[in-house]
Each structure stands twice: as C-alpha cells, then as structure tokens.
Motif scaffolding. Structure first.
Motif, short mmCIF file in Angstrom:
data_model
loop_
_atom_site.label_atom_id
_atom_site.label_comp_id
_atom_site.label_asym_id
_atom_site.label_seq_id
_atom_site.Cartn_x
_atom_site.Cartn_y
_atom_site.Cartn_z
N HIS A 227 33.67 7.68 -48.08
CA HIS A 227 32.51 8.00 -48.89
C HIS A 227 31.86 9.30 -48.41
N GLN A 228 30.95 9.82 -49.22
CA GLN A 228 30.33 11.10 -48.93
C GLN A 228 28.99 10.93 -48.23
N VAL A 229 28.72 11.86 -47.34
CA VAL A 229 27.47 11.85 -46.57
C VAL A 229 26.86 13.25 -46.66
N CYS A 230 25.58 13.32 -47.00
CA CYS A 230 24.90 14.61 -47.07
C CYS A 230 24.15 14.87 -45.77
N LEU A 231 24.39 16.05 -45.19
CA LEU A 231 23.75 16.43 -43.93
C LEU A 231 22.83 17.62 -44.14
N LEU A 232 21.74 17.64 -43.37
CA LEU A 232 20.85 18.79 -43.32
C LEU A 232 21.07 19.47 -41.98
N THR A 233 21.58 20.70 -42.02
CA THR A 233 22.01 21.39 -40.80
C THR A 233 21.02 22.47 -40.39
N ASN A 234 20.66 22.48 -39.12
CA ASN A 234 19.88 23.55 -38.51
C ASN A 234 20.60 23.97 -37.23
N GLY A 235 20.68 25.28 -36.99
CA GLY A 235 21.39 25.74 -35.81
C GLY A 235 20.89 27.08 -35.29
N LEU A 236 21.12 27.31 -33.99
CA LEU A 236 20.73 28.55 -33.34
C LEU A 236 21.97 29.25 -32.78
N PRO A 237 22.04 30.58 -32.89
CA PRO A 237 23.19 31.30 -32.32
C PRO A 237 23.12 31.30 -30.79
N MET A 238 24.28 31.25 -30.15
CA MET A 238 24.39 31.38 -28.70
C MET A 238 25.10 32.69 -28.40
N THR A 239 24.57 33.46 -27.44
CA THR A 239 25.16 34.75 -27.10
C THR A 239 25.34 34.88 -25.60
#
Length: 266
Positions: A227-239
């Motif tokens: 089945h399908q799952v909806c995700l809310l994604t937040n992310g920060l770049p790593m350098t």
C-alpha cells in the motif's frame, strides 16, 4: 591558562635548590603559589590537600626518588603534569620516567630550559582538557539526540552525496515496513511511487545544487506490503570543511491519514 596563577608543588630535599628553581620561575612570571616539600610524607599530604597545576620533583633524594614520587602523583592526581629535575640522570631512567607519565625532565645545571618546558606542558594539558571536554559534550549531545530519535514517532535519516541511506532510525519499520538495515544503501527514490519518484528526485537535486533546505516536501512511497504511504520530508544539507556537499540529514513524518481525509473532503 594564565601562567602567573600557576600552583606548583616542588619536591626537593635541598631547600637551596628549591629556592633556585623558584627564582628561575619568578623571573619568567610563572609562579603564583610555590609549595616546597622535602620528603615523602609532606609530598603525599600536599597531594591530598591541594590541587596543583604542576609538580616538579628532584630525582635523587635520601630514601625517596623521583620515580617513587611520579608513581604517587599518578595515584593521587593522575591529571597533574609531572616534570623531573635532576642533578644527573641516566638516559634509560629518563626514558622510563617519560614512559610512566612524566612530561619532561630537566637537568639542574640547565634550569634555563625549565620555563620553556613548563609552558609547553601547561599548553599541552590545556589542549587535552579542551579536547576531553569537547568529547564529553559531544557524547552528551549524541545521547540526547539518540533519546530524541527513540522517543519520536517520525523517521530520522541520513543520506550520502549519492542519495543512499547511510543511517535510518528504527521508526521506518512502523512507517514503511522496512527495517533500518534493509534501507542502508537504498535511495529514497527507490521507495517512491511511479511518477512521484522522478518529480521529487528532480526537485531535491535542484535544492542540493544550491545547498538548500528541504522544506515540507510531500511524497508518496510504497510500503513493503504494497500500500501507499505519504511522507512529509524535511532535510538539511551536510557539508565538509571545504563546503562540499556530503549528504543530507532529515526527518520524514507519516501524513497518510491527513492526505486521505483531504481527499474525502474534496
């Protein structure tokens, strides 16, 4: 450390030699407190009663040696640096003292080297203490981070520069049915559904090119059971230190129920 505020314990059976050592340091502005003791009992009493920045010890004394003093200092105050001062000391014994924890040894006929040795020793001690404090704070931070992850219902993740998972919290099993180990080496786009995968991939790559933050990006994923799952994604770049992108770190929240409700309302 302010060198003018050093507390130094000097062990020497010769009061005259101890005075000469103190005057050598006073000329360099290195002494605030200078305690002189002549034997083992006084030495141990001082170690028990006072915290010193530095211990200076003669090597050859009646019924007591610099080696014995070093071992006692390791027992009572292992973090306090120890410098041996001697009229004559063999190379083998000097090496043994250093091996057991002495920071340096200085010959009494060359006391001009003592202030330099003390400054170097104090600086090394400060650097070590700073490093240990940083390591302690890092461990505390990591512990708090782990506790936060364990108490959160959201999925915390890290990907490398090729967008392959290199870390995944255990919550992914509750959300997508995959264990954390199963996701290592996979890409987020491997889990997304149909055309959504390609659209999200293009959007994220554009953000990565500018080292931008991923904010509230909705994406539909395929659960392990189909089945399908909806995700809310937040992310920060790593350098890295040169500013090169090494990956992203972020959080996925399961918003499937909310999206289904929105559909029903429409």
């Amino acid at each position: 450390m302010n060198y003018k505020k050093l507390k130094i314990l000097c062990l020497d059976d010769s009061e005259e030699d101890a005075y000469i050592v103190r005057e050598q340091l006073v000329r360099e502005g290195l002494v605030a407190v200078f305690d002189h003791v002549a034997g083992e009992d006084e030495f141990v009493d001082k170690l028990r009663a006072t915290v010193y920045d530095l211990i200076l010890s003669d090597y050859n004394m009646p019924a007591f040696t610099g080696l014995a003093a070093l071992l006692l200092s390791r027992e009572y105050c292992p973090e306090t640096p120890f410098i041996c001062i001697s009229g004559a000391i063999g190379e083998d014994m000097a090496v043994e003292l250093m091996h057991l924890g002495a920071k340096d040894y200085i010959l009494k006929d060359n006391l001009s080297k003592l202030p330099v040795a003390i400054r170097r020793t104090i600086e090394e001690t400060e650097e070590r203490e700073t490093r240990l404090e940083a390591e302690r704070l890092l461990k505390e931070s990591e512990s708090r981070y782990r506790d936060l992850i364990m108490s959160s219902n959201d999925w915390v993740w890290e990907v490398d520069r090729d967008w392959k998972y290199c870390y995944s919290s255990g919550k992914t099993e509750n959300i997508l049915g995959y264990s954390a180990d199963e996701l290592i080496g996979k890409s987020p786009f491997d889990l997304m559904c149909g055309e959504d995968a390609e659209q999200v991939k293009k959007a994220i790559i554009r953000l990565a090119e500018g080292r931008e933050v991923i904010r509230d990006m909705e994406n539909w994923n395929c659960h392990k059971e189909g089945h399908q799952v909806c995700l809310l994604t937040n992310g920060l770049p790593m350098t890295d230190n040169e500013g090169n992108l090494t990956g992203y770190r972020g959080v996925n929240k399961n918003i499937t129920g909310r999206k289904i409700n929105e559909r029903e309302i429409r």
